[in-house]
Design an enzyme around this catalytic site. Structure first.
Site, short mmCIF file in Angstrom:
data_model
loop_
_atom_site.label_atom_id
_atom_site.label_comp_id
_atom_site.label_asym_id
_atom_site.label_seq_id
_atom_site.Cartn_x
_atom_site.Cartn_y
_atom_site.Cartn_z
N ALA A 269 0.84 -1.20 0.00
CA ALA A 269 0.00 0.00 0.00
C ALA A 269 0.87 1.25 0.00
O ALA A 269 0.60 2.22 -0.72
CB ALA A 269 -0.93 -0.01 1.21
N ASP A 270 1.91 1.25 0.80
CA ASP A 270 2.86 2.36 0.81
C ASP A 270 3.55 2.51 -0.54
O ASP A 270 3.68 3.61 -1.08
CB ASP A 270 3.92 2.14 1.89
CG ASP A 270 3.46 2.57 3.27
OD1 ASP A 270 2.82 3.62 3.39
OD2 ASP A 270 3.74 1.85 4.24
N LEU A 271 4.03 1.39 -1.07
CA LEU A 271 4.82 1.45 -2.30
C LEU A 271 4.00 1.94 -3.48
O LEU A 271 4.46 2.79 -4.26
CB LEU A 271 5.40 0.06 -2.59
CG LEU A 271 6.40 -0.46 -1.55
CD1 LEU A 271 6.75 -1.92 -1.82
CD2 LEU A 271 7.66 0.38 -1.54
N GLY B 267 3.43 5.68 -3.28
CA GLY B 267 4.61 6.43 -3.68
C GLY B 267 4.81 6.45 -5.18
O GLY B 267 5.15 7.49 -5.76
#
Length: 402
Positions: free
Chosen positions: A174-176, A179
């Protein structure tokens, strides 16, 4: 991949007010492509991930987490909660093309650093905000964390064994994705500015990006209104496309279409399956996936993983071992593609990081600066870029501003 060759974003300056993973992933991509990234960190504490340890690199003591997502950045310590720190941000913005931040919604407004506060003074500024739930909507004030977004975004409901508990991915996807979508938005906005001279804000919500990459599973639901079930390592739309046990381990077999299944059956003594209506087409095999699994499992156990890989590759049938990370980084193809690079850290230690996967023939990614130590570039940026004297910088240090 020369460290000295200019990247496609050479000459671009980015003010980086991000921390942890989603934002730093975005700004590292910009840095790899040649942008000058000035990372603002809290004095003494720095980015949270400096403390995400173990493991650490033994000589520098820097966390492996921080080193992995903060190369090609200059670290400047600055307390932006104080007017003097905010004044320095404004001085930097006079020469910056982009600002990337992942504060909670509204947090930067109280420092006069929200997009609404800056857009008139810096009309060419491209401002990217990465948050858990975006700048609008009922959840906008909530903090966003990777596991929370994986849960709320549906991917956990799709991941895990049939009948088992929901599972998150083994890496913070989810973070990647947030970004990377942020980087795409910044590059699109940069192209718009080339045409019009106008900056703009990019609003990236982690939940939005998570919903966007539900891909075929999201489309499956939207077309039927039915929740997809957890299938373990099986594909929801193709069979057989899953893991099988071999004589000495496991492997993935990916039979992508009917001609490939026919080729598989004819070469491994399974011709009788081609006359069975339940195996005749991919939709029939999907409808009878447990029968497919039960039928092929004894066959797959008859050879080792290496024997299957050799035999199936000769027939152009997709397959592969299920590698540990040790296997991945020892893989000859991964090594031939240069997927790991070594960089000299400011401590004098050589650190290894994964390479940027974007292969550009004329302007490839560059690797200029290993992840910086906290405040490593204070004098370079404050003195060299902003023209502050040594006495002025020393005074800011005494006040705890830098």
């Amino acid at each position: 991949m020369s460290a000295s060759s200019p990247g496609p974003l050479s000459g671009l300056r980015v003010l980086d007010l991000t921390r942890v993973l989603a934002g730093p992933t975005c700004t590292q991509m910009l840095g790899d492509l040649g942008a000058e990234v000035i990372k603002i960190e809290r004095p003494e504490a720095g980015d949270d991930t400096r403390g995400f340890a173990p493991p650490v690199w033994p000589k520098s003591g820097e966390s492996a987490y921080f080193v992995g997502v903060n190369r090609n950045k200059k670290s400047v310590t600055l307390d932006i909660s104080k007017p003097e720190g905010q004044a320095i941000i404004h001085k930097l913005l006079e020469s910056c093309d982009m600002l990337v931040e992942n504060f909670k919604v509204g947090a930067l407004a109280k420092y006069g650093l929200s997009y609404e506060k800056l857009k008139d003074k810096y009309p060419r500024l491209i401002y990217c905000s990465i948050t858990g739930f975006g700048q609008t909507g009922p959840y906008a004030p909530r903090p966003g964390y990777d596991a929370l977004i994986q849960a709320m975004g549906g991917i956990m409901s799709l991941t895990g064994e049939p009948g088992g508990s929901p599972q998150k991915s083994g890496v913070p996807v989810a973070d990647l994705f947030a970004g990377l979508y942020g980087c795409i938005g910044l590059l699109a906005a940069l192209n718009h500015r080339h045409a019009t001279g106008e900056g703009q804000q990019i609003d990236i919500g982690m939940l939005d990006t998570h919903v966007a990459w539900l891909a075929n599973q999201g489309s499956n639901f939207l077309s039927t209104g039915e929740n997809p079930v957890r299938l373990g390592n099986q594909h929801p739309n193709i069979a057989p496309y899953q893991e099988f046990p071999s004589k000495d381990g496991y492997l993935i077999l990916a039979v992508g279409n009917d001609p490939t299944f026919e080729r598989f059956c004819k070469n491994f003594g399974q011709e009788h399956l081609l006359a069975d209506e339940r195996f005749s087409t991919n939709p029939k095999r999907v409808a009878n996936r447990q029968l497919v699994t039960d039928t092929l499992t004894p066959l797959m156990k008859s050879k080792t993983t290496a024997e299957w890989v050799e035999a199936l590759e000769a027939l152009k049938i997709a397959c592969g071992p299920i590698n540990t990370l040790k296997d991945v980084f020892a893989d000859p193809h991964v090594q031939a593609r240069g997927c790991v690079i070594e960089m000299e850290h400011a401590s004098g230690e050589t650190v290894k990081v994964t390479a940027n996967p974007v292969r550009l023939s004329a302007t490839p990614p560059t690797y200029r600066i290993a992840a910086p130590v906290l405040g490593q570039h204070n004098d370079e940026v404050l003195g060299g870029l902003l023209g502050m004297s040594e006495a002025e910088i020393a005074g800011l240090k005494d006040q705890g501003i830098v």
